[in-house]
Design an enzyme around this catalytic site. Structure first.
Site, mmCIF file in Angstrom:
data_model
loop_
_atom_site.group_PDB
_atom_site.id
_atom_site.type_symbol
_atom_site.label_atom_id
_atom_site.label_comp_id
_atom_site.label_asym_id
_atom_site.label_seq_id
_atom_site.Cartn_x
_atom_site.Cartn_y
_atom_site.Cartn_z
ATOM 1 N N ASP A 113 31.319 48.706 82.520
ATOM 2 C CA ASP A 113 31.152 50.248 82.961
ATOM 3 C C ASP A 113 29.691 50.689 82.322
ATOM 4 O O ASP A 113 29.461 50.346 81.461
ATOM 5 C CB ASP A 113 32.330 50.937 82.725
ATOM 6 C CG ASP A 113 32.813 51.120 81.328
ATOM 7 O OD1 ASP A 113 32.672 50.113 80.542
ATOM 8 O OD2 ASP A 113 33.298 52.030 80.825
ATOM 9 N N GLU A 180 35.417 50.599 79.330
ATOM 10 C CA GLU A 180 35.493 50.713 78.060
ATOM 11 C C GLU A 180 34.975 52.022 77.529
ATOM 12 O O GLU A 180 35.646 52.575 76.349
ATOM 13 C CB GLU A 180 34.416 49.687 77.422
ATOM 14 C CG GLU A 180 34.472 49.610 75.972
ATOM 15 C CD GLU A 180 33.641 50.602 75.013
ATOM 16 O OE1 GLU A 180 34.065 50.876 74.151
ATOM 17 O OE2 GLU A 180 32.850 51.052 75.650
ATOM 18 N N GLU A 181 34.053 52.525 78.404
ATOM 19 C CA GLU A 181 33.490 53.985 77.781
ATOM 20 C C GLU A 181 34.650 55.148 77.718
ATOM 21 O O GLU A 181 34.199 56.157 77.087
ATOM 22 C CB GLU A 181 32.355 54.405 78.697
ATOM 23 C CG GLU A 181 31.023 53.537 78.635
ATOM 24 C CD GLU A 181 30.534 53.401 77.367
ATOM 25 O OE1 GLU A 181 30.785 54.389 76.378
ATOM 26 O OE2 GLU A 181 29.456 52.786 76.992
ATOM 27 N N HIS A 423 23.692 55.202 74.607
ATOM 28 C CA HIS A 423 23.892 56.365 75.361
ATOM 29 C C HIS A 423 23.000 57.305 75.690
ATOM 30 O O HIS A 423 23.054 58.188 76.167
ATOM 31 C CB HIS A 423 25.185 57.228 74.776
ATOM 32 C CG HIS A 423 26.355 56.433 74.879
ATOM 33 N ND1 HIS A 423 27.558 57.049 74.590
ATOM 34 C CD2 HIS A 423 26.819 55.104 74.891
ATOM 35 C CE1 HIS A 423 28.821 56.186 74.867
ATOM 36 N NE2 HIS A 423 28.018 54.837 74.794
#
Ligand code: ZN
Ligand code: ZN
Length: 453
Positions: A113, A180-181, A423
């Site tokens: 993702d 996962e995020e 990020h």
């Protein structure tokens, strides 16, 4: 502002990037001297292939739980080289199995993702994708955590291990993991029977791109690697009214302010100072107008630690402090605050020491010992932790693969530049050496853990 790796990276053209994957052309194309890497004889075609695949993933990022196209592509790539592929495992999860005689089973995992971030790298291949988030807002989407590197490296390792099938024995289970995020993908795949419907691994290994280590290197920590993560939602209730008559109200904004400060004492006064712990109030909302005392304030917290005992203590103390503050303010018993720990808890990631130490030696042989770096654990979270959380504690380890242009990395050591973090909209791993190192490390791990008898 920052003279980051984008500066050199932005000199990439698509063709320049291809050239960057040719070992002999690396220096010229990157305009940065990479760490000395071992010769990749005969890998040129393969490197081009992986580079194209990387560009596809990078330019087609998808938000958590919506990784349908990424999953399709991962599945297609693994099927094409002869793996037995299952899709739709716990949502968009992909599982690819290659049985190669009797021997141990190794699970390699890549997350798929991307993040709701507008890419600002200036790269010619930057993502321009937008998508609707759960709230219906249009957001930019970017692989700002390097999961595009992870998927590509997994495919690269799968291809090489298939080609070198005579050099190992056992079973490979390759996992393309969604979400996962937001932490939910690993749990969903395990719930969907990852360890029942497919060969249960003897070891689980993953890599994660590093925004603070040079490309060409890997980094590891033994034991604790990443923190456990809890999200806590708090609603503090008050008694609303006119801002000019505070004595006729209970002001939830004042209560919330007291709570925010009191929460700081949990880590500083209640937890053994040798234990890492974080409580961050990341969001606070209350009130609509200067002269109105509102009815409630909402807060959202992230709570992190390595130890389950510390985690329990923090969650209990948050509840106690929030309720205690409301009682002290004279709030009635039926208007106590609401404290909700969301159930998507991610356990802390523990790199099993024996396996990790063993792989450090293996990576040293594959990459050169000076390219294998010890690093500190971090308070970020990773749901890779869940793959080892079985009753029999499957040995698992996650290592970092350096993604920073080595020349920019050198500058950062001299304090001349600040490296964009994971990020960040500016995060831009240098694809060629990062992928090459990631594939090499995964292949080396597999050849070692699945030896020919
Ligand atoms: Zn991330
Ligand atoms: Zn990540």
């Amino acid at each position: 502002m920052l003279a980051r790796n984008e500066k050199t990276s932005s000199q990439f053209t698509a063709r320049g990037l291809i050239a960057a994957l040719l070992p002999l052309a690396v220096g010229a194309a990157l305009a940065a001297k990479p760490l000395p890497v071992q010769a990749d004889d005969g890998m040129t075609q393969e490197a081009r292939y992986l580079e194209k695949l990387y560009l596809y993933f990078h330019q087609n990022p998808e938000l958590s739980f919506r990784e349908t196209e990424s999953a399709k592509r991962v599945a297609k790539e693994l099927k094409a080289v002869g793996y037995e592929v299952s899709t739709g495992v716990g949502g968009n999860g992909v599982v690819a199995v290659l049985k190669n005689g009797s021997g141990p089973t190794l699970l390699l995992r890549a997350d798929m993702d991307a993040l709701p971030v507008v890419e600002n790298t200036g790269l010619p291949y930057a993502s321009k994708v937008t998508s609707k988030n759960d709230a219906g807002q249009t957001v930019g989407v970017m692989h700002a955590c390097g999961h595009d590197i992870h998927m590509t490296a997994l495919v690269g390792a799968a291809r090489e291990l298939k080609a070198r099938q005579k050099e190992w024995q056992g079973t490979l289970v390759l996992v393309g993991q969604p979400a996962e995020e937001v932490s939910g993908g690993a749990r969903a795949m395990l719930k969907a029977g990852l360890y029942d419907k497919f060969p249960k691994p003897d070891y689980a290994v993953a890599l994660h791109t590093s925004a603070s280590h040079p490309a060409g290197s890997v980094a590891y920590s033994i034991g604790p690697a990443l923190a456990s993560v809890d999200n806590v939602d708090i609603t503090i209730r008050g008694v609303g009214g006119h801002g000019a008559y505070p004595h006729k109200t209970k002001d939830p904004i004042v209560l919330a302010a007291q709570v925010v400060l009191a929460l700081q004492t949990i880590v500083s006064r209640e937890i053994d100072p040798r234990e890492p712990a974080v409580i961050t109030v990341g969001s606070i909302h209350g009130g609509a107008k200067a002269n109105i005392i509102s009815e409630e304030v909402k807060m959202a917290l992230t709570v992190r630690s390595y130890s389950p005992t510390v985690r329990e203590l923090m969650l209990k103390s948050i509840e106690r402090i929030v309720t205690g503050t409301a009682l002290a303010a004279g709030m009635p018993a039926d208007a106590m605050p609401d404290v909700r720990v969301r159930d998507e808890y991610t356990p802390s990631t523990w790199n099993e020491p024996k396996l990790t130490e063993h792989l450090v030696a293996v990576f040293g042989k594959a990459l050169g010992a000076d390219h294998v770096l010890a690093t500190e654990p971090v308070m970020a979270g990773e749901d890779f932790s869940m793959y080892g959380q079985t009753a029999d504690k499957i040995p698992s380890t996650i290592f970092w693969v350096g993604g920073v242009d080595p020349m920019v990395y050198e500058k950062s050591l001299r304090g001349e530049v600040t490296l964009p973090a994971l990020h960040s909209p500016e995060f831009a791993p240098v694809p060629a050496p990062t992928l090459r190192t990631g594939v090499k490390a995964l292949v080396a791990a597999a050849l070692d853990l699945l030896p020919v008898k």
